[in-house]
Design a protein around this motif. Structure first.
Motif, PDB file in Angstrom:
ATOM      1  N   ARG A  49      -1.250  -2.216  53.438  1.00  0.00           N
ATOM      2  CA  ARG A  49      -0.892  -1.937  54.834  1.00  0.00           C
ATOM      3  C   ARG A  49       0.438  -2.613  55.136  1.00  0.00           C
ATOM      4  O   ARG A  49       0.615  -3.805  54.866  1.00  0.00           O
ATOM      5  N   SER A  50       1.367  -1.855  55.702  1.00  0.00           N
ATOM      6  CA  SER A  50       2.676  -2.392  56.046  1.00  0.00           C
ATOM      7  C   SER A  50       3.038  -1.959  57.465  1.00  0.00           C
ATOM      8  O   SER A  50       2.495  -0.999  57.992  1.00  0.00           O
ATOM      9  N   VAL A  51       3.970  -2.694  58.076  1.00  0.00           N
ATOM     10  CA  VAL A  51       4.333  -2.455  59.469  1.00  0.00           C
ATOM     11  C   VAL A  51       5.848  -2.278  59.589  1.00  0.00           C
ATOM     12  O   VAL A  51       6.617  -3.005  58.949  1.00  0.00           O
ATOM     13  N   TYR A  52       6.242  -1.309  60.441  1.00  0.00           N
ATOM     14  CA  TYR A  52       7.642  -0.936  60.625  1.00  0.00           C
ATOM     15  C   TYR A  52       7.943  -0.771  62.104  1.00  0.00           C
ATOM     16  O   TYR A  52       7.052  -0.520  62.904  1.00  0.00           O
ATOM     17  N   GLU A  53       9.227  -0.843  62.438  1.00  0.00           N
ATOM     18  CA  GLU A  53       9.686  -0.451  63.758  1.00  0.00           C
ATOM     19  C   GLU A  53      10.573   0.775  63.592  1.00  0.00           C
ATOM     20  O   GLU A  53      11.424   0.815  62.697  1.00  0.00           O
ATOM     21  N   ASN A  89     -13.170  11.601  47.149  1.00  0.00           N
ATOM     22  CA  ASN A  89     -13.417  11.883  48.554  1.00  0.00           C
ATOM     23  C   ASN A  89     -14.216  10.750  49.217  1.00  0.00           C
ATOM     24  O   ASN A  89     -15.186  10.266  48.663  1.00  0.00           O
ATOM     25  N   LYS A  90     -13.755  10.329  50.377  1.00  0.00           N
ATOM     26  CA  LYS A  90     -14.407   9.328  51.223  1.00  0.00           C
ATOM     27  C   LYS A  90     -14.399   7.907  50.651  1.00  0.00           C
ATOM     28  O   LYS A  90     -15.191   7.064  51.061  1.00  0.00           O
ATOM     29  N   ILE A  91     -13.494   7.625  49.753  1.00  0.00           N
ATOM     30  CA  ILE A  91     -13.394   6.265  49.227  1.00  0.00           C
ATOM     31  C   ILE A  91     -12.689   5.374  50.253  1.00  0.00           C
ATOM     32  O   ILE A  91     -11.785   5.822  50.956  1.00  0.00           O
ATOM     33  N   GLU A  92     -13.127   4.157  50.372  1.00  0.00           N
ATOM     34  CA  GLU A  92     -12.489   3.203  51.267  1.00  0.00           C
ATOM     35  C   GLU A  92     -11.192   2.731  50.618  1.00  0.00           C
ATOM     36  O   GLU A  92     -11.205   2.231  49.499  1.00  0.00           O
ATOM     37  N   VAL A  93     -10.075   2.887  51.329  1.00  0.00           N
ATOM     38  CA  VAL A  93      -8.793   2.487  50.762  1.00  0.00           C
ATOM     39  C   VAL A  93      -8.204   1.251  51.432  1.00  0.00           C
ATOM     40  O   VAL A  93      -7.214   0.710  50.969  1.00  0.00           O
ATOM     41  N   TYR A  94      -8.801   0.831  52.540  1.00  0.00           N
ATOM     42  CA  TYR A  94      -8.300  -0.357  53.207  1.00  0.00           C
ATOM     43  C   TYR A  94      -9.389  -0.927  54.096  1.00  0.00           C
ATOM     44  O   TYR A  94     -10.128  -0.183  54.728  1.00  0.00           O
TER      45      TYR A  94
END
Length: 110
Positions: A10-14, A79-84
């Motif tokens: 998970r990454s954050v941008y402006e 399908n439906k795997i948790e990625v985060y």
């Protein structure tokens, strides 16, 4: 032989210049990408490289230097795997928690 595993990053941008001019607000984006790596440290490095590439000069995005990496529990992508996943302690009641962190009314999805 080195074993590579999947990680969600998970990454954050402006997004520069795309907020509300009237209210002075800014527009931010959170992204989750999949990274295959042999260790947590390698996954973080790979995710940071991807984040920098995503936030190139032409995109209008500025990478804010925030990466949070999650090792996937399952070994196969399907399908439906948790990625985060992120767990956070809070004294807020459930609806207050959702309103504070996830459903402020200012989200743009799609």
């Amino acid at each position: 032989m080195e074993t590579h595993e999947w990680y969600g990053a998970r990454s954050v941008y402006e997004l520069v210049g795309r907020g509300s001019q009237e209210s002075g607000s800014r527009l931010f984006e959170e992204r989750v990408v999949l990274v295959k790596a042999s260790s947590l440290e390698e996954a973080i490095n790979e995710a940071e490289q991807e984040a920098l590439a995503y936030a190139n000069e032409d995109s209008g995005f500025v990478y804010l230097g925030y990466i949070n990496v999650y090792k996937l529990a399952d070994t196969r992508i399907e399908n439906k795997i948790e990625v985060y996943s992120l767990m956070r302690e809070s004294a807020l009641a459930p609806q207050e928690y959702i309103n504070r962190f996830f459903d402020t009314g200012l989200e743009r999805t799609g």
